[in-house]
Design an enzyme around this catalytic site. Sequence first.
Site, PDB file in Angstrom:
ATOM      1  CG  HIS A   1       4.912  -3.777   3.988  1.00 14.34           C
ATOM      2  ND1 HIS A   1       4.020  -4.098   2.979  1.00 14.34           N
ATOM      3  CD2 HIS A   1       4.890  -4.827   4.847  1.00 14.34           C
ATOM      4  CE1 HIS A   1       3.484  -5.285   3.220  1.00 14.34           C
ATOM      5  NE2 HIS A   1       3.980  -5.747   4.340  1.00 14.34           N
TER       6      HIS A   1
HETATM    7  O1  RIB Z   1       0.636  -3.383   6.291  1.00 13.63           O
HETATM    8  C1  RIB Z   1       2.032  -3.170   6.394  1.00 13.63           C
HETATM    9  C2  RIB Z   1       2.328  -2.111   7.396  1.00 13.63           C
HETATM   10  O2  RIB Z   1       1.840  -2.523   8.664  1.00 13.63           O
HETATM   11  C3  RIB Z   1       3.839  -1.869   7.595  1.00 13.63           C
HETATM   12  O3  RIB Z   1       4.056  -0.521   7.950  1.00 13.63           O
HETATM   13  C4  RIB Z   1       4.178  -2.753   8.750  1.00 13.63           C
HETATM   14  O4  RIB Z   1       5.284  -2.256   9.512  1.00 13.63           O
HETATM   15  C5  RIB Z   1       2.918  -2.652   9.575  1.00 13.63           C
HETATM   16  O5  RIB Z   1       3.003  -1.451  10.359  1.00 13.63           O
END
Ligand code: RIB
Length: 312
Positions: free
Chosen positions: A242
């Site tokens: 992500h």
């Molecule tokens: O949903 C994904 C996000 O949530 C990313 O930033 C991961 O690090 C968690 O913080």
Amino acid sequence: MTRKIIIDTDPGQDDAVAILLALASPEEIEVMGITAVAGNVPLALTQKNARIVCELAGRRDIRVFAGCDKPLAHTLVTAEHVHGKTGLDGIALPEPTMPLQDTHAVEFLIETLRQEPSGTVTLCPLGPLTNIATAFRTAPDIIPRVQEIVLMGGAYFEVGNITPAAEFNIYVDPEAAEIVFKSGVPLTVMPLDVTHKVLTTRPRIEAIRDLGTDVGHAVAQWTDFFERFDMEKYGHDGAPLHDPCVIAYLIRPGLFSGRHVNVEIETMSPLTRGMTVADWWGVTDRPRNAMFMGEVDAQGFYDLLTGRLARL
Ligand code: RIB
Ligand code: CA
């Protein structure tokens, strides 16, 4: 043109890779500081993990600040089930010896935005938006001084990952997200719609492991650990990486495409708390406040990431 940024983060293995990518890209990015927030794991761990990552990159000079330890209006929800107890499970790294800054992260955000010329600092939140929202509420004068916010959070066509309706970062602190999304600051959003397209497939992770460096080894170990949860859930041959999407966008924006739409945050309903309601088809006259990304050149993303990690 180097962009001055503040990374606001809740490391988290994917946050860690995003921080490494930023520190490996000095031509494009000047990291003014890293502000830690409670999210994946509690604040005591996210502020420590941020320093562990800086030391792994050989950057003890980076200023790391501790911020808010809980959301504005809810009790903290964490994600140890994904990231492990430490938040950086997958490899045991040395305890940090670089100092944590004495200044509170919110104070650092306010001071920096007041001191730097208006419109020259980009905020890069990678976790819940508590620190950013608190800074905006405390010092509204800084809001028009922000160049842009490029954040990882939200979901629309990809739906939620922590509830059926919401993505984790927005879910943890929906009131904070509402303040940020209504602030009027130019917003570029990396939602699950796009992060679920940059999967940690074996060839991609082996290319990183094959760098043969401490950084390459750590990143491969982190992804080996945290991908197991998402691979089981989604049945894909890899997990979404992500947060590095935010930094990759700053370096090579052409990797991504999306649509400038209205996005509002659900804060009232227990069922859909934290949902990012994107008016994708323009069925309302609500202001278009967010560049909501949906497509990415995944291999281009990994080629960039691997090439930059090789520098550390
Ligand atoms: O949903 C994904 C996000 O949530 C990313 O930033 C991961 O690090 C968690 O913080
Ligand atoms: Ca994160």
